[in-house]
Design an enzyme around this catalytic site. Structure first.
Site, PDB file in Angstrom:
ATOM      1  N   SER A 241       0.793  -1.232   0.000  1.00 35.40           N
ATOM      2  CA  SER A 241       0.000   0.000   0.000  1.00 35.40           C
ATOM      3  C   SER A 241       0.822   1.277   0.000  1.00 35.40           C
ATOM      4  O   SER A 241       0.297   2.343  -0.296  1.00 35.40           O
ATOM      5  CB  SER A 241      -0.960   0.013   1.194  1.00 35.40           C
ATOM      6  OG  SER A 241      -0.250   0.195   2.398  1.00 35.40           O
TER       7      SER A 241
ATOM      8  N   LYS B  76       1.104   4.585   6.649  1.00 39.63           N
ATOM      9  CA  LYS B  76       0.450   5.424   5.636  1.00 39.63           C
ATOM     10  C   LYS B  76       1.049   6.821   5.709  1.00 39.63           C
ATOM     11  O   LYS B  76       1.832   7.149   6.583  1.00 39.63           O
ATOM     12  CB  LYS B  76      -1.061   5.514   5.879  1.00 39.63           C
ATOM     13  CG  LYS B  76      -1.794   4.195   5.962  1.00 39.63           C
ATOM     14  CD  LYS B  76      -1.858   3.471   4.655  1.00 39.63           C
ATOM     15  CE  LYS B  76      -2.598   2.144   4.868  1.00 39.63           C
ATOM     16  NZ  LYS B  76      -2.402   1.220   3.796  1.00 39.63           N
TER      17      LYS B  76
END
Length: 181
Positions: free
Chosen positions: A40, A78
Site C-alpha cells: 500500500s 500510511k
C-alpha cells in the site's frame, strides 16, 4: 582466584543488565524497528522493507507514520494527508488541502504508469467520512499506492493516540543485499 572470577562475572552481568535496560528504554520510548507488510505504500516503501519509527518526533503533513489500525489488530504505515481542522479533497488526481492544490511528487512513478487514467478517485471528506474537516485529535491518512491502499477512504480518520510514530528512515531489506531472511 575465586574472588577475581566472581568480580569479572559480576562486571559482565552489570554490563548486560545495563545494555538490556538501554535497549528497552530506546525501543519503548524513543525508536522502534518495524517491517513493512504489503504494497500500500509502494513505490515509497516496499513489502519487506525494514523501517525505523521515531516515537518522539512531531507528526507533520505528508509524513509517513505507523499506527494501530482502527479496524484490525495490525499496524499500518500510511502518509498523513489531513491534520485537525483541514479540509481534504481529491479532484482530477490533484490533492487539495484547505482549498490549496498540492503536488504529490512521491506519486510521480505511479502517475506515469497510469498515463491518462486517474490514480486516485475523486472524493472529499464529506463524501467518505460525513465530516467537512478533520476533527480534533484525528488524522486523515492515505497510502501511496492509491488503487489498492486500505486507508482513511475505507476506515475513516485515525486517532492521533493510535500513532506509534514517524517513519524516520528505511533500512534496506536483507534480501536486497543477498542475505537470506
Amino acid at each position: 582466584m575465586g574472588k577475581g572470577i566472581a568480580r569479572e562475572l559480576f562486571s559482565w552481568l552489570k554490563a548486560i543488565i545495563i545494555a538490556v535496560i538501554i535497549v528497552f528504554v530506546v525501543r519503548e520510548f524513543l525508536m522502534t524497528p518495524s517491517i513493512v507488510k504489503g504494497e500500500s505504500m509502494m513505490p515509497t516503501l516496499q513489502d519487506g522493507d525494514r523501517i525505523m519509527i521515531s516515537k518522539v518526533t512531531s507528526i507533520n503533513r505528508f509524513d509517513e507514520i505507523a499506527f494501530h489500525s482502527p479496524d484490525t489488530d495490525e499496524n499500518y504505515v500510511k502518509r498523513v494527508i489531513g491534520l485537525p481542522g483541514d479540509t481534504v479533497e481529491m479532484k482530477d488526481d490533484v490533492l487539495y488541502i484547505n482549498g490549496k492544490a498540492y503536488e504529490e511528487r512521491y506519486l510521480d512513478k505511479y502517475k506515469e504508469a497510469y498515463g491518462d487514467e486517474e490514480l486516485t478517485e475523486n472524493f472529499n471528506l464529506q463524501q467518505i467520512t460525513g465530516e467537512t474537516t478533520v476533527p480534533d485529535d484525528y488524522l486523515f491518512v492515505l497510502g501511496d499506492n492509491r488503487p489498492i491502499s486500505k486507508d482513511s477512504r475505507a476506515f475513516g480518520f485515525i486517532k492521533q493516540d493510535s500513532v506509534i510514530g514517524d517513519v524516520v528512515f528505511r533500512i534496506w531489506p536483507l534480501h536486497a543485499i543477498g542475505v537470506p531472511e
